[in-house]
Design a protein around this motif. Structure first.
Motif, mmCIF file in Angstrom:
data_model
loop_
_atom_site.group_PDB
_atom_site.id
_atom_site.type_symbol
_atom_site.label_atom_id
_atom_site.label_comp_id
_atom_site.label_asym_id
_atom_site.label_seq_id
_atom_site.Cartn_x
_atom_site.Cartn_y
_atom_site.Cartn_z
ATOM 1 N N ALA A 205 0.809 -1.169 0.077
ATOM 2 C CA ALA A 205 0.061 0.261 -0.098
ATOM 3 C C ALA A 205 0.747 1.151 0.112
ATOM 4 C CB ALA A 205 -0.801 0.014 1.192
ATOM 5 N N ALA A 206 2.000 1.354 0.645
ATOM 6 C CA ALA A 206 2.822 2.443 0.512
ATOM 7 C C ALA A 206 3.609 2.557 -0.456
ATOM 8 C CB ALA A 206 3.921 2.217 2.009
ATOM 9 N N ALA A 207 3.981 1.554 -1.244
ATOM 10 C CA ALA A 207 4.561 1.755 -2.533
ATOM 11 C C ALA A 207 3.375 2.404 -3.447
ATOM 12 C CB ALA A 207 4.894 0.480 -2.917
ATOM 13 N N TYR A 208 2.303 1.794 -3.439
ATOM 14 C CA TYR A 208 1.186 2.480 -4.354
ATOM 15 C C TYR A 208 1.080 3.809 -4.149
ATOM 16 C CZ TYR A 208 -3.665 3.565 -5.730
ATOM 17 O OH TYR A 208 -4.700 4.070 -6.214
ATOM 18 N N LEU A 209 0.875 4.211 -2.882
ATOM 19 C CA LEU A 209 0.921 5.825 -2.455
ATOM 20 C C LEU A 209 2.032 6.359 -2.921
ATOM 21 C CD1 LEU A 209 -0.986 5.415 0.946
ATOM 22 C CD2 LEU A 209 -1.942 6.229 -1.251
ATOM 23 N N ALA A 210 3.362 6.087 -2.667
ATOM 24 C CA ALA A 210 4.353 6.557 -3.036
ATOM 25 C C ALA A 210 4.568 7.002 -4.587
ATOM 26 C CB ALA A 210 5.755 5.885 -2.643
ATOM 27 N N ARG A 211 4.158 5.937 -5.265
ATOM 28 C CA ARG A 211 4.084 6.192 -6.811
ATOM 29 C C ARG A 211 3.042 7.434 -7.058
ATOM 30 N NH1 ARG A 211 4.770 0.332 -6.766
ATOM 31 N NH2 ARG A 211 2.464 0.048 -6.816
ATOM 32 N N HIS A 212 2.077 7.538 -6.442
ATOM 33 C CA HIS A 212 1.030 9.007 -6.624
ATOM 34 C C HIS A 212 1.921 10.144 -6.009
ATOM 35 C CE1 HIS A 212 -2.305 7.152 -8.541
ATOM 36 N NE2 HIS A 212 -2.104 6.080 -7.951
#
Length: 278
Positions: A205-212
């Motif tokens: 989830a953190a990686a997904y948010l970081a990509r945004h």
């Protein structure tokens, strides 16, 4: 996406606090305020005494309609005194179908706001929550007394449990998360495993948010004998959060009503503004 239409719901007998909060929020982000005034009708009498009380029931409905019109006129006057873009609609609905009526209006908004007036009325709150979340599929911003709503919060706490509802809440709140200075992705007692949170809970989830472009840290919080809602409340205080983002009704509404749950607890007494979606 940006939030360009914000819905507020009011009823006869309620004040203007929620409307003014919604108006201030719309002014801040240059959005349109949609106001829905809903009158809640008592169900018609049934049984052996229906014929006796039907006249009284009819008269009660006439009084309700007069109150609805008076409230609609008052809200129209309030909106006319403001500089924001706005519109107003009203409807007299049976209590059993009021949530569907609210949902129909919410489909034409980006989000709805439920402030202290709405939160203090169980009947109106229930219909707004179920109408917005279930019949419109739109997010709902809860604003408890003493708080000022903002769509530019600096510190956001995201309650993450890996369920569909959490994913939907994160997706709807991305415009807020991207501009926040500090985002805490919070997992209470996370369980490792492919069917739970993965090998490293919160990492995906953190990686997904970081990509945004979201500046996010993962907090794995032990419940230490507390229920999940209590753990989240305390962590919101510890991180000085301005907003809590969470998915709503991960369990059925019936189970929530009977046994309670995080959603029910937050609706009963939100500790800070809560951005809720499902």
């Amino acid at each position: 996406m940006s939030f360009k239409t914000i819905l507020t719901v009011t009823s006869p007998g309620h004040g203007d606090a929620d409307l003014k909060l919604g108006a201030a929020l719309c002014e801040d982000v240059e959005a349109h305020l949609a106001v829905f005034v809903v009158g809640l009708a008592a169900p018609p009498p049934i049984g052996a005494y229906a014929a006796v009380v039907s006249e009284a029931w009819y008269q009660e409905r006439q009084v309700d309609l007069e109150k609805l019109q008076a409230r609609t006129d008052a809200v129209s006057g309030l909106l006319a005194s403001m500089t924001i873009s706005s519109d107003i609609a009203s409807e007299y609905q049976e209590i059993a179908w009021a949530d569907e009526a609210i949902g129909r209006r919410a489909r034409y908004a980006d989000m709805a706001l439920l402030g202290p007036d709405g939160l203090s009325s169980d009947e109106l709150k229930t219909n707004v929550v179920e109408g917005v979340l279930f019949h419109a599929g739109k997010p709902l911003l809860l604003v408890p007394a003493g708080h000022t709503p903002t769509l530019s919060p600096k510190r956001i706490m995201v309650a993450w449990d890996g369920r569909l509802e959490s994913s939907q809440a994160v997706a709807w709140s991305l415009p807020l998360l991207r501009t926040a200075e500090d985002v805490h992705l919070v997992l209470v007692d996370p369980v490792e495993g492919n069917e739970e949170h993965g090998e490293e809970p919160g990492a995906d989830a953190a990686a997904y948010l970081a990509r945004h472009g979201v500046r996010v840290v993962v907090d794995r919080v032990p419940s230490q004998g507390r229920d999940v809602a209590s753990a989240l409340r305390q962590h919101a205080v510890d991180t000085a959060a301005d907003l809590l983002v969470m998915g709503a009704y991960g369990h059925s509404r019936l189970r929530q009503r009977i046994f309670g749950g995080v959603t029910s607890s937050m609706l009963e007494s939100p500790p800070l503004p809560v951005f809720m979606a499902r």
